[in-house]
Design a protein around this motif. Structure first.
Motif, short mmCIF file in Angstrom:
data_model
loop_
_atom_site.label_atom_id
_atom_site.label_comp_id
_atom_site.label_asym_id
_atom_site.label_seq_id
_atom_site.Cartn_x
_atom_site.Cartn_y
_atom_site.Cartn_z
N THR A 1 -51.55 -2.91 -26.66
CA THR A 1 -52.53 -1.99 -27.23
C THR A 1 -53.62 -2.75 -27.97
N PRO A 2 -54.30 -3.65 -27.30
CA PRO A 2 -55.35 -4.42 -27.97
C PRO A 2 -56.55 -3.54 -28.30
N SER A 3 -57.31 -3.97 -29.30
CA SER A 3 -58.52 -3.25 -29.64
C SER A 3 -59.72 -4.02 -29.10
N GLY A 4 -60.84 -3.35 -29.01
CA GLY A 4 -62.03 -4.02 -28.53
C GLY A 4 -62.39 -3.61 -27.12
N PRO A 5 -63.60 -3.95 -26.67
CA PRO A 5 -64.06 -3.55 -25.33
C PRO A 5 -63.45 -4.42 -24.24
N LEU A 6 -62.29 -4.02 -23.74
CA LEU A 6 -61.60 -4.79 -22.72
C LEU A 6 -61.62 -4.03 -21.39
N ARG A 7 -61.31 -4.75 -20.34
CA ARG A 7 -61.27 -4.12 -19.02
C ARG A 7 -60.11 -3.12 -18.95
N PRO A 8 -60.29 -2.03 -18.23
CA PRO A 8 -59.18 -1.09 -18.05
C PRO A 8 -58.01 -1.77 -17.34
N ARG A 9 -56.80 -1.45 -17.79
CA ARG A 9 -55.60 -2.01 -17.17
C ARG A 9 -54.69 -0.85 -16.78
N GLN A 10 -54.16 -0.90 -15.58
CA GLN A 10 -53.35 0.20 -15.07
C GLN A 10 -52.03 -0.31 -14.51
N ASP A 11 -51.04 0.58 -14.51
CA ASP A 11 -49.76 0.28 -13.86
C ASP A 11 -49.90 0.46 -12.35
N PHE A 12 -49.09 -0.28 -11.59
CA PHE A 12 -48.98 -0.03 -10.16
C PHE A 12 -47.51 -0.21 -9.75
N ARG A 13 -47.14 0.45 -8.67
CA ARG A 13 -45.77 0.34 -8.19
C ARG A 13 -45.76 0.35 -6.67
N GLY A 14 -44.86 -0.41 -6.08
CA GLY A 14 -44.53 -0.28 -4.68
C GLY A 14 -45.49 -0.90 -3.69
N ILE A 15 -46.34 -1.87 -4.10
CA ILE A 15 -47.15 -2.53 -3.08
C ILE A 15 -46.28 -3.62 -2.43
N THR A 16 -46.62 -3.97 -1.20
CA THR A 16 -45.75 -4.86 -0.44
C THR A 16 -46.46 -6.12 0.01
N TYR A 17 -45.66 -7.15 0.22
CA TYR A 17 -46.17 -8.44 0.74
C TYR A 17 -45.08 -9.03 1.61
N THR A 18 -45.47 -9.52 2.78
CA THR A 18 -44.49 -10.08 3.72
C THR A 18 -44.73 -11.57 3.90
N VAL A 19 -43.68 -12.34 3.70
CA VAL A 19 -43.75 -13.80 3.83
C VAL A 19 -43.25 -14.19 5.21
N THR A 20 -44.08 -14.85 6.00
CA THR A 20 -43.69 -15.37 7.31
C THR A 20 -44.21 -16.79 7.44
N ARG A 21 -43.79 -17.48 8.49
CA ARG A 21 -44.31 -18.82 8.74
C ARG A 21 -44.39 -19.04 10.24
N SER A 22 -45.63 -19.22 10.72
CA SER A 22 -45.81 -19.44 12.16
C SER A 22 -45.64 -20.92 12.48
N GLY A 23 -45.00 -21.19 13.60
CA GLY A 23 -44.87 -22.56 14.07
C GLY A 23 -43.79 -23.36 13.39
N ALA A 24 -43.01 -22.74 12.49
CA ALA A 24 -41.95 -23.48 11.81
C ALA A 24 -40.93 -22.49 11.28
N GLU A 25 -39.72 -23.00 10.98
CA GLU A 25 -38.67 -22.16 10.41
C GLU A 25 -39.04 -21.77 8.98
N LEU A 26 -38.70 -20.54 8.62
CA LEU A 26 -39.00 -20.07 7.27
C LEU A 26 -38.09 -20.72 6.25
N PHE A 27 -36.82 -20.93 6.63
CA PHE A 27 -35.83 -21.50 5.72
C PHE A 27 -35.44 -22.91 6.16
#
Length: 822
Positions: free
Chosen positions: A653-679
């Protein structure tokens, strides 16, 4: 050199505290030859010194000037003495114009010991023609001598014994102490010009201090432990000026209670200094104040020791954390470098066109060389642990030999070698550009390694000194022996270049050279390895520079602890040396002002930590800041504002003219690797490593293009392989994070985070525990833009084709247009 000049009036006022409170002042008076005059200070005007001599009739005495900067009028100055001895880091002709010094005494001579002559300077002895005085190389310091035996030939030498002979005189020692102390004040000021001046000052102190220590058998009687302590502090500050080139920000782990206790303790000590200085300056009750000063200094020692020791212990924990992170990054890059060597051979052999083969070969060899150098430099910063040294140390040693030869030749600035290499690294690979890029990389890596080795060694001395604190503290540790074994830092430099910038330039050109051959599977495999190398090389660049910063903070903090402890003994020495009350009064004020300055600088560091946390949290600067020019009321006001603001920041709860900050939930990201094993298998377990670049569109597109993301929870699921039972994953970040607001990308270094993620493989998966950051202190929340390592503690990692990440947390809105308001 820049024509920029600092506010000498203010700096001279600060330096006055040192002049008034040093026993060397009485020593100088006692050893100055009859008929001679010694002028000491930080920055003095030659015209004023000569005027103070009075009369134009030549004397048989010597005029001795020992300063950091001597300002000379752009005209002919007649000096009616037999000899002139000048010790000055910089002889500055007004307006960088032309000046002549005419020494008119019988058997006249003039000697200047300096590192810089700004403008055109000539010297005439009696009626002889004026002779130009110029430094003949980049070596520092240089002694230039003109005497009656050869009034038209200037002798120039850099012989260390001659230098030590000049610098062992009490006026020279005092000038070094002044330069060393004020360099810290200048370094705290904003701007590249101030930093460059501080760097120049500290190089001067380092070079002359090394000459004194290296020839101490020839000049017995000096307090070499005191000189070693001064040199250790100067070496630390010089290292800090190099670490300032880093584009990353270190964000310490703060808590409101810890920060309030630290700042509150410093303010209480500052108040004591402020009130006692005011009492002595009021001219009332001076007898009482002088008589009680020893008790006052003892009380300050008792109050200051606790916070300073606590700061040192916190720094010990933070340096250990970064050492672990740097070791891990170096190990990872060393492993990738081994892979790169094999892949680049396969790639070049697969290219049929000879010209293209040579172009690609040159590019990939430059990247491999730089990767090897960066691992070697990291090993040196860490104290050459065997786990990351080995063959990489051999490559770095060769780079050190090349760099030292350039320093000894003193013809070409190392800054030019690095700058030329950086420029070449951004051009199309060829024998010429690649050679220059490798040469610049050698000098940059060798310099970082040298500063790192010295800082690591000195910090280890501090660690031994406070090992049993607070019960016992070794206030006079053996810096001397360690400094003798450490490299001479006065010639090394990073050239103001961020190692990450240099690394990225080489990576980009390597990728560009290989890109046309993507039809070859060898090129795809090589570029996949380059992407990993790019991540770990950048991490090394940031982590090692931030580690240097922490080492130097620790050494500087210990120097403050020493100063507080030694103040009582210094006062007793001054009382014995000064008979008159007025002299004792000025000495007492000076001694207190020196301590007050140290407290102010500690407050600057503390509030700087708050500002770093604020910057990470909000991607903009706080308007709360302190500097050493502030009086107590201003310091207290700004420091209290930082405490109140930190509490609000941590609560979200800072004071002063700051950028708006919002919650987010459930965005996704997929990790892959082309040309090589992932693990790959590590210690019998499956391990995957990847990085997410700041502003990755795969995330930003799900948040309306906003890119400043902070995570409080992530779930991980292995895709493409059948799981028969509960899957247990351990996921760690490197502690090196990026962030982006609009088009403004920034890098941060903070605590690494390692947590578990357990789930039962159902549709959808049932999570027993997620990678959830429970601490509400938002600045500690990692961004996704970091190096990730996932280890399968239980589960099937063979055949896994992707890792699905589901992220929740907070994001800042991008600015609508232009920079944010603040």
């Amino acid at each position: 050199m820049s024509n920029w000049q600092p506010d000498w009036k203010t700096l001279n006022a600060v330096a006055a505290a040192f002049l008034q409170s040093t026993p060397l002042a009485a020593t100088i008076e006692s050893v100055t030859p009859p008929g001679s005059h010694a002028a000491t200070g930080l920055q003095l005007e030659l015209g004023a010194i000569v005027s103070a001599l009075g009369g134009a009739t030549p004397t048989t005495g010597t005029l001795i000037i020992a300063v950091d900067t001597l300002t000379v009028p752009a005209e002919t100055t007649v000096i009616a003495v037999a000899g002139v001895e000048i010790v000055a880091r910089c002889v500055q002709v007004v307006g960088s114009g032309a000046a002549t010094l005419n020494v008119t005494g019988a058997g006249a001579s003039l000697q200047i010991t300096s590192a810089e002559i700004a403008g055109s300077l000539s010297v005439a002895l009696g009626t002889n023609a004026a002779v130009p005085f110029m430094l003949d190389s980049l070596a520092s310091p240089q002694i230039l001598t003109l005497d009656a035996s050869s009034p038209d030939v200037v002798e120039v030498t850099t012989d260390s014994v001659r230098v030590a002979d000049v610098m062992h005189a009490p006026w020279s020692q005092l000038s070094l102490q002044l330069t060393s102390a004020i360099a810290g004040v200048v370094a705290d000021q904003p701007g590249a010009d101030a930093l460059a001046l501080a760097e120049s000052m500290l190089r001067w102190v380092s070079a002359n201090g090394r000459a004194l220590l290296g020839n101490r058998a020839s000049f017995p009687g000096l307090d070499y432990n005191d000189i070693a302590s001064m040199l250790a502090a100067a070496s630390a500050l010089l290292t800090a000026t190099q670490a300032a080139a880093s584009g990353a920000i270190y964000v310490p782990v703060l808590s409101a209670d810890l920060y309030q206790s630290q700042v509150g303790g410093l303010l209480s000590i500052a108040q004591i200094y402020d009130s006692k200085i005011s009492a002595l300056q009021s001219q009332q009750g001076i007898d009482h104040e002088i008589a009680a000063l020893a008790t006052t200094l003892g009380n300050i020692n008792q109050q200051a020791a606790g916070p300073l020791v606590a700061t040192l212990q916190n720094l010990a924990g933070e340096t250990a954390m970064l050492e672990t992170q740097l070791t891990e990054a170096a190990l990872q890059l060393s492993q990738v470098a081994d892979t790169l060597k094999q892949l680049q051979t396969a790639l070049t052999q697969a290219i049929n066109d000879q010209f293209q083969q040579e172009l690609v070969s040159t590019a990939v060899e430059t990247l491999f060389t730089l990767a090897t150098l960066y691992v070697g430099a990291a090993a040196a910063v860490l104290g050459d642990p065997e786990v990351v040294a080995g063959k990489f140390s051999a490559v770095l040693k060769a780079a050190l030999d090349v760099t030292k030869s350039l320093i000894e030749a003193a013809k070409d600035p190392l800054t030019s070698v690095i700058a030329y290499g950086l420029d070449a690294a951004g051009q199309t690979p060829s024998d010429t550009t690649s050679s220059a890029a490798r040469a610049g990389g050698q000098v940059l890596a060798a310099s970082v390694a040298s500063f790192g080795e010295a800082a690591n060694t000195l910090w280890a001395v501090v660690g031994v000194a406070i090992a049993n604190a607070p019960a016992t503290i070794e206030y006079s540790p053996d810096f001397l022996a360690k400094l003798e074994a450490a490299p001479d830092l006065s010639g090394f430099t990073t050239g103001g270049v961020d190692p990450v910038t240099y690394w990225n330039a080489v990576v980009v050109q390597t990728q560009a050279a290989v890109q046309p051959h993507l039809d070859l599977p060898e090129a795809t495999a090589y570029l996949a390895a380059v992407k990993l190398a790019a991540t770990y090389g950048g991490a090394i660049g940031d982590l090692q520079m931030k580690l240097l910063d922490l080492y130097t903070q620790g050494i500087s903090t210990f120097a403050r602890l020493q100063a507080v402890y030694q103040a009582q003994a210094q006062w007793a020495s001054l009382q014995n040396a000064l008979a008159q009350q007025e002299q004792q009064q000025q000495a007492a004020i000076g001694l207190l002002q020196r301590g007050y300055l140290n407290v102010k600088r500690a407050l600057v560091t503390a509030v700087g930590n708050y500002r770093a946390a604020f910057r990470y949290q909000w991607m903009q600067d706080s308007d709360i800041q302190v500097d050493v020019s502030m009086n107590y009321l201003m310091l207290a006001q700004q420091a209290q504002r930082s405490i109140d603001s930190l509490v609000k920041v941590l609560s979200g709860t800072p004071s002063g003219p700051l950028r708006p900050r919002q919650d987010f939930r459930g965005i996704t990201y997929t990790v892959t690797r082309s040309g090589a094993e992932l693990f790959s298998e590590v210690d019998g377990q499956g391990q995957a490593q990847w990085s997410i670049a700041a502003g990755d569109p795969a995330l930003a597109s799900q948040l309306g293009g906003n890119t400043a993301i902070y995570l409080d929870e992530v779930t991980f699921v292995l895709e493409g392989a059948k799981q028969s039972s509960e899957v247990e994953l351990e996921i760690a970040t490197s502690g090196r994070h990026e962030s982006m607001i609009g088009t403004d990308a920034q890098r941060f270094v903070s605590q690494a985070v390692s947590m578990n993620n357990f789930y039962v493989p159902r549709t959808p998966p049932s999570f027993i525990s997620s990678w959830k950051f429970a601490d509400a202190a938002a600045y500690m929340m990692p961004t996704p833009y970091t190096n990730w390592t996932l280890t399968v503690k239980q589960g099937n990692w063979h055949g896994v084709t992707a890792i699905s990440m589901t992220l929740s947390g907070k994001y800042l809105q991008n600015p609508k247009s232009g920079p944010s308001e603040r």
